[in-house]
Motif scaffolding. Structure first.
Motif, mmCIF file in Angstrom:
data_model
loop_
_atom_site.group_PDB
_atom_site.id
_atom_site.type_symbol
_atom_site.label_atom_id
_atom_site.label_comp_id
_atom_site.label_asym_id
_atom_site.label_seq_id
_atom_site.Cartn_x
_atom_site.Cartn_y
_atom_site.Cartn_z
ATOM 1 N N PHE A 14 0.891 -1.169 0.000
ATOM 2 C CA PHE A 14 0.000 0.000 0.000
ATOM 3 C C PHE A 14 0.923 1.211 0.000
ATOM 4 O O PHE A 14 1.565 1.486 1.021
ATOM 5 N N HIS A 17 4.380 1.174 1.851
ATOM 6 C CA HIS A 17 4.361 0.144 2.890
ATOM 7 C C HIS A 17 4.055 -1.233 2.303
ATOM 8 O O HIS A 17 3.017 -1.423 1.654
ATOM 9 N N ALA A 19 2.766 -4.653 2.899
ATOM 10 C CA ALA A 19 1.974 -5.326 3.942
ATOM 11 C C ALA A 19 2.177 -6.829 3.910
ATOM 12 O O ALA A 19 2.133 -7.502 4.941
ATOM 13 N N PRO A 38 0.414 -10.596 15.004
ATOM 14 C CA PRO A 38 0.052 -9.361 15.701
ATOM 15 C C PRO A 38 -0.776 -8.432 14.802
ATOM 16 O O PRO A 38 -0.838 -8.649 13.588
ATOM 17 N N ASN A 39 -1.366 -7.396 15.381
ATOM 18 C CA ASN A 39 -2.099 -6.395 14.595
ATOM 19 C C ASN A 39 -1.201 -5.873 13.492
ATOM 20 O O ASN A 39 -0.037 -5.577 13.723
ATOM 21 N N GLY A 40 -1.765 -5.794 12.285
ATOM 22 C CA GLY A 40 -1.016 -5.225 11.173
ATOM 23 C C GLY A 40 -0.058 -6.194 10.500
ATOM 24 O O GLY A 40 0.694 -5.820 9.604
ATOM 25 N N ALA A 41 -0.092 -7.475 10.892
ATOM 26 C CA ALA A 41 0.853 -8.455 10.331
ATOM 27 C C ALA A 41 0.572 -8.771 8.869
ATOM 28 O O ALA A 41 1.443 -9.260 8.157
ATOM 29 N N GLY A 42 -0.674 -8.537 8.428
ATOM 30 C CA GLY A 42 -1.013 -8.804 7.023
ATOM 31 C C GLY A 42 -2.073 -9.880 6.820
ATOM 32 O O GLY A 42 -2.344 -10.284 5.692
ATOM 33 N N LYS A 43 -2.705 -10.328 7.898
ATOM 34 C CA LYS A 43 -3.682 -11.435 7.825
ATOM 35 C C LYS A 43 -4.871 -11.088 6.924
ATOM 36 O O LYS A 43 -5.206 -11.814 6.003
ATOM 37 N N THR A 44 -5.510 -9.955 7.211
ATOM 38 C CA THR A 44 -6.697 -9.560 6.441
ATOM 39 C C THR A 44 -6.327 -9.297 4.987
ATOM 40 O O THR A 44 -7.088 -9.640 4.076
ATOM 41 N N THR A 45 -5.167 -8.712 4.758
ATOM 42 C CA THR A 45 -4.724 -8.442 3.380
ATOM 43 C C THR A 45 -4.605 -9.750 2.599
ATOM 44 O O THR A 45 -5.019 -9.826 1.442
ATOM 45 N N GLN A 84 -15.208 -9.643 8.600
ATOM 46 C CA GLN A 84 -15.336 -9.127 9.978
ATOM 47 C C GLN A 84 -16.610 -8.310 10.133
ATOM 48 O O GLN A 84 -17.272 -8.358 11.158
ATOM 49 N N GLU A 161 -11.451 -13.388 11.622
ATOM 50 C CA GLU A 161 -11.709 -13.257 13.060
ATOM 51 C C GLU A 161 -13.152 -13.634 13.410
ATOM 52 O O GLU A 161 -13.929 -12.788 13.877
ATOM 53 N N HIS A 194 -6.896 -13.921 16.735
ATOM 54 C CA HIS A 194 -5.974 -13.421 17.757
ATOM 55 C C HIS A 194 -6.038 -14.308 18.994
ATOM 56 O O HIS A 194 -5.345 -14.066 19.969
ATOM 57 N N ARG A 253 -6.583 -0.575 19.008
ATOM 58 C CA ARG A 253 -7.298 -1.001 17.811
ATOM 59 C C ARG A 253 -8.162 -2.235 18.094
ATOM 60 O O ARG A 253 -9.306 -2.339 17.683
HETATM 61 N N1 LIG Z 1 -6.280 -0.314 2.262
HETATM 62 C C1 LIG Z 1 -5.139 -0.074 2.901
HETATM 63 N N2 LIG Z 1 -4.430 1.064 2.680
HETATM 64 C C2 LIG Z 1 -3.265 1.293 3.316
HETATM 65 N N3 LIG Z 1 -2.717 0.457 4.210
HETATM 66 C C3 LIG Z 1 -3.374 -0.675 4.480
HETATM 67 C C4 LIG Z 1 -4.622 -1.007 3.853
HETATM 68 N N4 LIG Z 1 -5.034 -2.220 4.319
HETATM 69 C C5 LIG Z 1 -4.093 -2.622 5.203
HETATM 70 N N5 LIG Z 1 -3.099 -1.709 5.304
HETATM 71 C C6 LIG Z 1 -1.891 -1.818 6.137
HETATM 72 O O1 LIG Z 1 -1.284 -3.072 5.842
HETATM 73 C C7 LIG Z 1 -0.802 -3.699 7.025
HETATM 74 C C8 LIG Z 1 -1.449 -5.059 7.180
HETATM 75 O O2 LIG Z 1 -2.832 -4.852 7.511
HETATM 76 P P1 LIG Z 1 -3.838 -6.055 7.757
HETATM 77 O O3 LIG Z 1 -5.183 -5.458 8.010
HETATM 78 O O4 LIG Z 1 -3.702 -7.049 6.669
HETATM 79 O O5 LIG Z 1 -3.249 -6.691 9.102
HETATM 80 P P2 LIG Z 1 -3.901 -7.758 10.071
HETATM 81 O O6 LIG Z 1 -2.836 -8.751 10.380
HETATM 82 O O7 LIG Z 1 -5.178 -8.277 9.489
HETATM 83 O O8 LIG Z 1 -4.196 -6.883 11.353
HETATM 84 P P3 LIG Z 1 -5.394 -6.987 12.441
HETATM 85 O O9 LIG Z 1 -5.065 -8.167 13.261
HETATM 86 O O10 LIG Z 1 -5.256 -5.717 13.200
HETATM 87 O O11 LIG Z 1 -6.690 -7.110 11.682
HETATM 88 C C9 LIG Z 1 -1.084 -2.716 8.149
HETATM 89 O O12 LIG Z 1 0.072 -1.955 8.346
HETATM 90 C C10 LIG Z 1 -2.216 -1.876 7.623
HETATM 91 O O13 LIG Z 1 -2.198 -0.585 8.196
#
Ligand SMILES: Nc1ncnc2c1ncn2[C@@H]1O[C@H](COP(=O)(O)OP(=O)(O)OP(=O)(O)O)[C@@H](O)[C@H]1O
Length: 266
Positions: A14, A17, A19, A38-45, A84, A161, A194, A253
Motif C-alpha cells: 500500500f 508500505h 503489507a 500481531p495487529n497489522g501483520a497482514g492477515k486480512t490483506t 469481519q 476473526e 488473535h 485497535r
Molecule cells: N487499504 C489499505 N491502505 C493502506 N494500508 C493498508 C490497507 N489495508 C491494510 N493496510 C496496512 O497493511 C498492514 C497489514 O494490515 P492487515 O489489516 O492485513 O493486518 P492484520 O494482520 O489483518 O491486522 P489486524 O489483526 O489488526 O486485523 C497494516 O500496516 C495496515 O495498516
C-alpha cells in the motif's frame, strides 16, 4: 492430499508500505488453517487477496485450481467468505436472511428450501429462524453468517476473526460448528484469529505471520515442539515466533474492534 489453496510468494504493498512480503503456504481439503499474527501483520490483506477483493502485486495464488488474479469469477464460485463486518440484516428474520442469499446464488424451488432448512438445523438455529436477527445473541448471528456463506456448498471457507467480541460460550459454539463443517464436508477452512485457544482447539495447522512475512507453519503440536519446552502453550509459541507478548488488555485497535462488533449486534 488434495491441495485446495496454493499461495506462492504472494506480495501486496500500500504505497510505500509492504503489507505482505512474499508469503507461501498451502491448504488441503479438510484442513482448518489458522493465520495468526500481531495487529497489522497482514492477515486480512492475505484473506482479501485470496477472496479476490484485492489484487496481489506479485507472486501467485490459486484457489480450487483457479488463479485469483486471472480467474477471479471462478474463484468466487468455489469460496464462502465471512468478513469481519456484519453480513446479515437485523431487521429481517434468520430465514429471510438465508432466503436473500439463496436467491442471489440462483438457488430455486425445493432445493433452495432444503438447503436453507438443512443449514438452519446444522447451525442449531431452526427454532430461531422466524425471529428478527436483531434479537439474536452474538453467537447466533455468527452461526447465521456462516450458514449464509456455505449455502452454495463452497470447497473453501474464509473467516476473518470469526469469534471476535463473542463470550467464551458463544465462541465454543462457533468452534463446534467449524469442526462439524470440516468433518462432514471436507471443506478447506482458513480463519484469522488473535485467540491462541482458538488456534489450538480448532486449527489443524497454523501459520504465524509477522510484519508481512510467514515466520513458521505447522500443526499446533509441531510448533509447540519447536519452542523446545514440553509444556509450551500456543501463547508461548506466538511470543517465541513474533517477539510479541499477548497483552490481556489488547491494544487500542483491538478494543475498538471488539466494541464495534458488540455495538453492531446490540
Ligand atoms: N487499504 C489499505 N491502505 C493502506 N494500508 C493498508 C490497507 N489495508 C491494510 N493496510 C496496512 O497493511 C498492514 C497489514 O494490515 P492487515 O489489516 O492485513 O493486518 P492484520 O494482520 O489483518 O491486522 P489486524 O489483526 O489488526 O486485523 C497494516 O500496516 C495496515 O495498516
Amino acid at each position: 492430499m488434495e491441495v485446495i489453496v496454493e499461495v506462492e510468494q504472494l506480495k501486496k504493498s500500500f504505497g510505500k508500505h509492504t503489507a505482505v512480503k512474499g508469503v507461501s503456504f498451502n491448504i488441503a481439503a479438510g484442513e482448518v488453517f489458522g493465520l495468526l499474527g500481531p495487529n497489522g501483520a497482514g492477515k486480512t490483506t492475505i484473506v482479501r487477496m485470496l477472496t479476490t477483493l484485492l489484487l496481489p502485486d506479485g507472486g501467485r495464488a490459486t484457489v480450487c485450481g483457479y488463479d485469483v488474479r486471472r480467474q477471479a469469477a471462478r474463484v468466487r464460485q468455489c469460496i464462502g467468505y465471512v468478513p469481519q463486518a456484519l453480513s446479515v440484516d437485523g431487521a429481517l428474520t434468520g430465514y429471510e436472511n438465508m432466503m436473500i442469499f439463496a436467491k442471489l446464488l440462483g438457488l430455486k424451488g425445493r432445493e433452495r428450501e432444503r438447503r436453507i432448512a438443512d443449514l438452519l438445523h446444522f447451525m442449531q438455529l431452526e427454532d430461531a429462524a422466524g425471529r428478527l436477527v436483531r434479537t439474536y445473541s452474538g453467537g447466533m448471528v455468527r452461526r447465521l453468517e456462516i450458514a449464509q456463506a456455505v449455502l452454495h456448498y463452497p470447497r473453501v471457507l474464509f473467516l476473518d476473526e470469526p469469534t471476535v467480541g463473542l463470550d467464551p460460550v458463544a465462541r465454543r459454539g462457533v468452534w463446534e460448528i467449524l469442526a462439524k463443517l470440516r468433518r462432514t464436508s471436507r471443506m478447506a477452512i482458513l480463519l484469522t484469529t488473535h485467540y491462541m485457544e482458538e488456534a489450538d482447539t480448532v486449527c489443524t495447522r497454523v501459520g504465524i505471520l509477522n510484519r508481512g512475512e510467514m515466520v513458521v507453519t505447522g500443526t499446533p503440536g509441531e510448533l509447540k515442539a519447536l519452542v523446545g519446552n514440553p509444556d509450551a502453550s500456543m501463547d508461548d509459541v506466538f511470543t517465541y515466533f513474533t517477539g510479541n507478548f499477548l497483552d490481556a488488555g489488547g491494544d487500542f485497535r483491538g478494543i475498538r474492534q471488539v466494541r464495534h462488533i458488540s455495538r453492531r449486534l446490540g
